[in-house]
Design a protein around this motif. Structure first.
Motif, PDB file in Angstrom:
ATOM      1  N   MET A   4       8.698   6.732  -4.724  1.00 17.91           N
ATOM      2  CA  MET A   4       9.816   6.749  -3.771  1.00 17.91           C
ATOM      3  C   MET A   4      10.752   7.941  -4.027  1.00 17.91           C
ATOM      4  O   MET A   4      11.817   8.031  -3.420  1.00 17.91           O
ATOM      5  CB  MET A   4      10.570   5.414  -3.826  1.00 17.91           C
ATOM      6  CG  MET A   4       9.686   4.264  -3.344  1.00 17.91           C
ATOM      7  SD  MET A   4      10.579   2.780  -2.904  1.00 17.91           S
ATOM      8  CE  MET A   4      11.041   2.195  -4.515  1.00 17.91           C
ATOM      9  N   LYS A   5      10.327   8.825  -4.943  1.00 17.75           N
ATOM     10  CA  LYS A   5      11.063  10.067  -5.231  1.00 17.75           C
ATOM     11  C   LYS A   5      12.549   9.804  -5.473  1.00 17.75           C
ATOM     12  O   LYS A   5      13.411  10.342  -4.772  1.00 17.75           O
ATOM     13  CB  LYS A   5      10.903  11.066  -4.074  1.00 17.75           C
ATOM     14  CG  LYS A   5       9.488  11.558  -3.848  1.00 17.75           C
ATOM     15  CD  LYS A   5       9.543  12.698  -2.845  1.00 17.75           C
ATOM     16  CE  LYS A   5       8.312  13.423  -2.527  1.00 17.75           C
ATOM     17  NZ  LYS A   5       7.051  12.902  -2.438  1.00 17.75           N
ATOM     18  N   THR A   6      12.807   8.962  -6.450  1.00 20.39           N
ATOM     19  CA  THR A   6      14.194   8.613  -6.754  1.00 20.39           C
ATOM     20  C   THR A   6      14.364   8.474  -8.264  1.00 20.39           C
ATOM     21  O   THR A   6      13.400   8.182  -8.971  1.00 20.39           O
ATOM     22  CB  THR A   6      14.584   7.291  -6.035  1.00 20.39           C
ATOM     23  OG1 THR A   6      15.948   6.983  -6.321  1.00 20.39           O
ATOM     24  CG2 THR A   6      13.721   6.112  -6.469  1.00 20.39           C
ATOM     25  N   SER A   7      15.598   8.676  -8.743  1.00 22.75           N
ATOM     26  CA  SER A   7      15.831   8.559 -10.187  1.00 22.75           C
ATOM     27  C   SER A   7      16.252   7.132 -10.556  1.00 22.75           C
ATOM     28  O   SER A   7      16.326   6.799 -11.735  1.00 22.75           O
ATOM     29  CB  SER A   7      16.912   9.554 -10.631  1.00 22.75           C
ATOM     30  OG  SER A   7      18.100   9.288  -9.923  1.00 22.75           O
ATOM     31  N   TYR A   8      16.552   6.283  -9.553  1.00 20.81           N
ATOM     32  CA  TYR A   8      16.908   4.888  -9.831  1.00 20.81           C
ATOM     33  C   TYR A   8      16.564   4.011  -8.628  1.00 20.81           C
ATOM     34  O   TYR A   8      16.528   4.494  -7.486  1.00 20.81           O
ATOM     35  CB  TYR A   8      18.409   4.749 -10.157  1.00 20.81           C
ATOM     36  CG  TYR A   8      19.286   4.974  -8.953  1.00 20.81           C
ATOM     37  CD1 TYR A   8      19.626   6.262  -8.555  1.00 20.81           C
ATOM     38  CD2 TYR A   8      19.737   3.907  -8.176  1.00 20.81           C
ATOM     39  CE1 TYR A   8      20.396   6.480  -7.431  1.00 20.81           C
ATOM     40  CE2 TYR A   8      20.508   4.119  -7.037  1.00 20.81           C
ATOM     41  CZ  TYR A   8      20.832   5.413  -6.682  1.00 20.81           C
ATOM     42  OH  TYR A   8      21.584   5.629  -5.541  1.00 20.81           O
ATOM     43  N   ILE A   9      16.320   2.763  -8.924  1.00 24.04           N
ATOM     44  CA  ILE A   9      16.071   1.769  -7.864  1.00 24.04           C
ATOM     45  C   ILE A   9      17.162   0.714  -8.000  1.00 24.04           C
ATOM     46  O   ILE A   9      17.431   0.230  -9.113  1.00 24.04           O
ATOM     47  CB  ILE A   9      14.668   1.161  -8.023  1.00 24.04           C
ATOM     48  CG1 ILE A   9      13.603   2.233  -7.722  1.00 24.04           C
ATOM     49  CG2 ILE A   9      14.474  -0.048  -7.109  1.00 24.04           C
ATOM     50  CD1 ILE A   9      12.239   1.951  -8.270  1.00 24.04           C
ATOM     51  N   ASP A  10      17.825   0.399  -6.908  1.00 25.14           N
ATOM     52  CA  ASP A  10      18.970  -0.523  -6.996  1.00 25.14           C
ATOM     53  C   ASP A  10      18.542  -1.913  -7.450  1.00 25.14           C
ATOM     54  O   ASP A  10      19.191  -2.515  -8.297  1.00 25.14           O
ATOM     55  CB  ASP A  10      19.683  -0.597  -5.637  1.00 25.14           C
ATOM     56  CG  ASP A  10      20.305   0.736  -5.277  1.00 25.14           C
ATOM     57  OD1 ASP A  10      21.427   1.002  -5.722  1.00 25.14           O
ATOM     58  OD2 ASP A  10      19.635   1.534  -4.599  1.00 25.14           O
ATOM     59  N   ILE A  11      17.475  -2.435  -6.837  1.00 23.72           N
ATOM     60  CA  ILE A  11      17.033  -3.798  -7.201  1.00 23.72           C
ATOM     61  C   ILE A  11      15.519  -3.770  -7.406  1.00 23.72           C
ATOM     62  O   ILE A  11      14.774  -3.384  -6.486  1.00 23.72           O
ATOM     63  CB  ILE A  11      17.363  -4.814  -6.089  1.00 23.72           C
ATOM     64  CG1 ILE A  11      18.848  -4.777  -5.734  1.00 23.72           C
ATOM     65  CG2 ILE A  11      16.961  -6.229  -6.521  1.00 23.72           C
ATOM     66  CD1 ILE A  11      19.201  -5.572  -4.474  1.00 23.72           C
ATOM     67  N   THR A  54       0.829  -1.227   0.000  1.00 21.62           N
ATOM     68  CA  THR A  54       0.000   0.000   0.000  1.00 21.62           C
ATOM     69  C   THR A  54       0.859   1.271   0.000  1.00 21.62           C
ATOM     70  O   THR A  54       1.517   1.555  -0.986  1.00 21.62           O
ATOM     71  CB  THR A  54      -1.039  -0.032   1.141  1.00 21.62           C
ATOM     72  OG1 THR A  54      -0.383  -0.100   2.380  1.00 21.62           O
ATOM     73  CG2 THR A  54      -1.980  -1.221   0.981  1.00 21.62           C
ATOM     74  N   ASP A  55       0.903   2.005   1.156  1.00 21.37           N
ATOM     75  CA  ASP A  55       1.595   3.305   1.114  1.00 21.37           C
ATOM     76  C   ASP A  55       3.048   3.258   1.592  1.00 21.37           C
ATOM     77  O   ASP A  55       3.651   4.289   1.858  1.00 21.37           O
ATOM     78  CB  ASP A  55       0.816   4.334   1.935  1.00 21.37           C
ATOM     79  CG  ASP A  55       0.685   3.937   3.406  1.00 21.37           C
ATOM     80  OD1 ASP A  55       1.212   2.877   3.797  1.00 21.37           O
ATOM     81  OD2 ASP A  55       0.057   4.695   4.161  1.00 21.37           O
ATOM     82  N   SER A  56       3.607   2.039   1.666  1.00 22.40           N
ATOM     83  CA  SER A  56       4.987   1.923   2.177  1.00 22.40           C
ATOM     84  C   SER A  56       6.009   2.629   1.277  1.00 22.40           C
ATOM     85  O   SER A  56       6.893   3.347   1.768  1.00 22.40           O
ATOM     86  CB  SER A  56       5.310   0.437   2.351  1.00 22.40           C
ATOM     87  OG  SER A  56       6.654   0.178   2.207  1.00 22.40           O
ATOM     88  N   GLU A  57       5.881   2.463  -0.040  1.00 27.55           N
ATOM     89  CA  GLU A  57       6.819   3.156  -0.947  1.00 27.55           C
ATOM     90  C   GLU A  57       6.693   4.677  -0.762  1.00 27.55           C
ATOM     91  O   GLU A  57       7.691   5.397  -0.762  1.00 27.55           O
ATOM     92  CB  GLU A  57       6.521   2.798  -2.407  1.00 27.55           C
ATOM     93  CG  GLU A  57       7.007   1.434  -2.848  1.00 27.55           C
ATOM     94  CD  GLU A  57       6.857   1.244  -4.358  1.00 27.55           C
ATOM     95  OE1 GLU A  57       6.102   2.003  -5.002  1.00 27.55           O
ATOM     96  OE2 GLU A  57       7.488   0.324  -4.902  1.00 27.55           O
ATOM     97  N   GLY A  58       5.465   5.139  -0.618  1.00 26.00           N
ATOM     98  CA  GLY A  58       5.231   6.582  -0.470  1.00 26.00           C
ATOM     99  C   GLY A  58       5.869   7.132   0.801  1.00 26.00           C
ATOM    100  O   GLY A  58       6.395   8.242   0.824  1.00 26.00           O
ATOM    101  N   LYS A  59       5.832   6.338   1.859  1.00 27.77           N
ATOM    102  CA  LYS A  59       6.424   6.792   3.123  1.00 27.77           C
ATOM    103  C   LYS A  59       7.942   6.874   2.991  1.00 27.77           C
ATOM    104  O   LYS A  59       8.579   7.789   3.513  1.00 27.77           O
ATOM    105  CB  LYS A  59       6.001   5.849   4.256  1.00 27.77           C
ATOM    106  CG  LYS A  59       4.547   6.088   4.676  1.00 27.77           C
ATOM    107  CD  LYS A  59       3.994   4.974   5.526  1.00 27.77           C
ATOM    108  CE  LYS A  59       2.622   5.353   6.091  1.00 27.77           C
ATOM    109  NZ  LYS A  59       1.852   4.197   6.576  1.00 27.77           N
ATOM    110  N   ILE A  60       8.517   5.920   2.273  1.00 28.41           N
ATOM    111  CA  ILE A  60       9.972   5.977   2.033  1.00 28.41           C
ATOM    112  C   ILE A  60      10.290   7.253   1.244  1.00 28.41           C
ATOM    113  O   ILE A  60      11.216   8.002   1.578  1.00 28.41           O
ATOM    114  CB  ILE A  60      10.439   4.710   1.277  1.00 28.41           C
ATOM    115  CG1 ILE A  60      10.408   3.508   2.229  1.00 28.41           C
ATOM    116  CG2 ILE A  60      11.830   4.895   0.676  1.00 28.41           C
ATOM    117  CD1 ILE A  60      10.705   2.159   1.578  1.00 28.41           C
ATOM    118  N   GLY A  61       9.505   7.496   0.200  1.00 33.11           N
ATOM    119  CA  GLY A  61       9.726   8.694  -0.614  1.00 33.11           C
ATOM    120  C   GLY A  61       9.604   9.967   0.208  1.00 33.11           C
ATOM    121  O   GLY A  61      10.425  10.875   0.108  1.00 33.11           O
TER     122      GLY A  61
END
Ligand code: SF4
Ligand code: SF4
Length: 335
Positions: A95-102, A53-60
């Motif tokens: 997640m407000k990022t330009s890349y995701i490692d995995i 759910t909102d876990s990615e958003g909280k990380i961002g």
């Protein structure tokens, strides 16, 4: 703090890293506190999922401003090329990022799903495109099915595998980890505490960390979890024979029929909070909370007795738990 190399990704990450599944149970403020506490304590690898759910958003929202301090993994249940391509873009934005490692394929559980994701219009094609475009750096896969992950390692397409491993579920140690090591595939351990039900935290995490090269991602939803979990790696020692016996007794008591709170069985057709019913049952029967639990159970909007036995939840449960039977037991004991 010690770091472990996550296979051929070359990422050097903390052996106790951050599982973000329980973030969805936190308020915004609580989530922010836990994420920042983990980062401040030195944890440098966070694993989330589109499905949490909102876990990615909280990380961002709370830690993306410190993006250079951590490696980031997430995953999607999309099985098609089109669906996976959309989800990668959504994860990046969320997640407000330009890349995701995995970026991982989430819980590929059977032959049919394997054929779809690996096929010409399957999810793997989208992940390869995203990798070529620099949106993701490595491709991983997660499953509760060890045989599926063995197949994934043999395919040569994946840089990491993510599998449940704890004192109750030990198969990965025998069949998967030795193979992954020979192929230099990173090993990420989900549910090292059995989804929160193994209460001997130090012993359980040390049991997992005894496996050379594995990285554990216990779920954390309270600030205290950060220091409690990190203590296992800071004070790491192999388990003594007495400690092994203690864990074996705990594993025997839990058996294999316990709910890991993954939530894959949801939503329930009748609106029951299924994992919560399992928790009530365990606390009532195992921990002897004979007054407190019935009181708390009374407050549930939908009780276990509402089960219409449709069986949809059992088809979705990766552990094939007898959910209908357990709902009957809960209804019988708690009303
Ligand atoms: S079998 Fe019962 S618990 Fe499972 S989805 Fe159907 S109504 Fe819900
Ligand atoms: S019943 Fe099965 S699917 Fe549902 S939360 Fe428990 S382990 Fe997960």
């Amino acid at each position: 703090m010690e770091k472990r190399r996550l296979g051929r990704t070359g990422l050097m990450v903390t052996p106790i890293s951050f599982g973000a599944l329980p973030m969805q149970r936190c308020t915004m403020e609580e989530a922010g506190e836990v994420l920042v506490a983990a980062l401040d304590a030195g944890i440098n690898f966070f694993d989330s999922a589109r499905a949490y759910t909102d876990s990615e958003g909280k990380i961002g929202r709370y830690i993306s401003s410190r993006r250079s301090e951590y490696a980031l993994a997430t995953k999607s249940m999309a099985r098609t090329q089109e669906g996976m391509a959309k989800d990668v873009d959504t994860s990046l934005a969320t997640m407000k990022t330009s890349y995701i490692d995995i970026y991982q394929m989430h819980n590929v559980k059977n032959e049919q799903e394997w054929q779809t994701v690996m096929g010409p219009d399957g999810a793997l094609a989208a992940l390869k495109e995203a990798k070529a475009a620099g949106k993701i750096h490595h491709i991983g896969i997660t499953s509760h099915n060890v045989d599926m992950l063995i197949r994934a390692v043999k395919s040569g397409e994946f840089s990491t595998v993510q599998v449940p491993f704890n004192c109750v579920e030990q198969r990965a140690m025998k069949d998967l980890f030795p193979l992954a090591r020979t192929q230099d595939v990173g090993m990420i351990v989900m549910k090292p505490l059995g989804g929160g039900l193994i209460d001997q935290v130090d012993l359980a995490l040390r049991f997992v960390l005894q496996e050379d090269g594995v990285v554990a991602i216990p779920g954390m939803d309270r600030v205290e979890h950060v220091s409690e979990n990190l203590a296992a790696s800071r004070n790491f020692k192999l388990l003594t024979p007495e400690e092994n016996d203690k864990l074996a007794a705990l594993a025997a008591e839990l058996g294999s029929n316990f709910c890991r709170r993954c939530g894959y069985c949801m939503p329930c057709a009748a609106g029951i909070d299924i994992p919560q019913m399992f928790i009530f049952y365990l606390q009532y029967t195992r921990y002897g909370l004979k007054t407190a639990i019935p009181e708390r159970y009374k407050g549930q909007a939908v009780k276990a007795s509402a089960c219409i036995e449709c069986g949809e939840c059992e088809e979705r449960c990766p552990y094939s738990l007898p959910i209908r039977e357990r709902m009957k037991q809960v209804a019988n004991d708690l009303g």
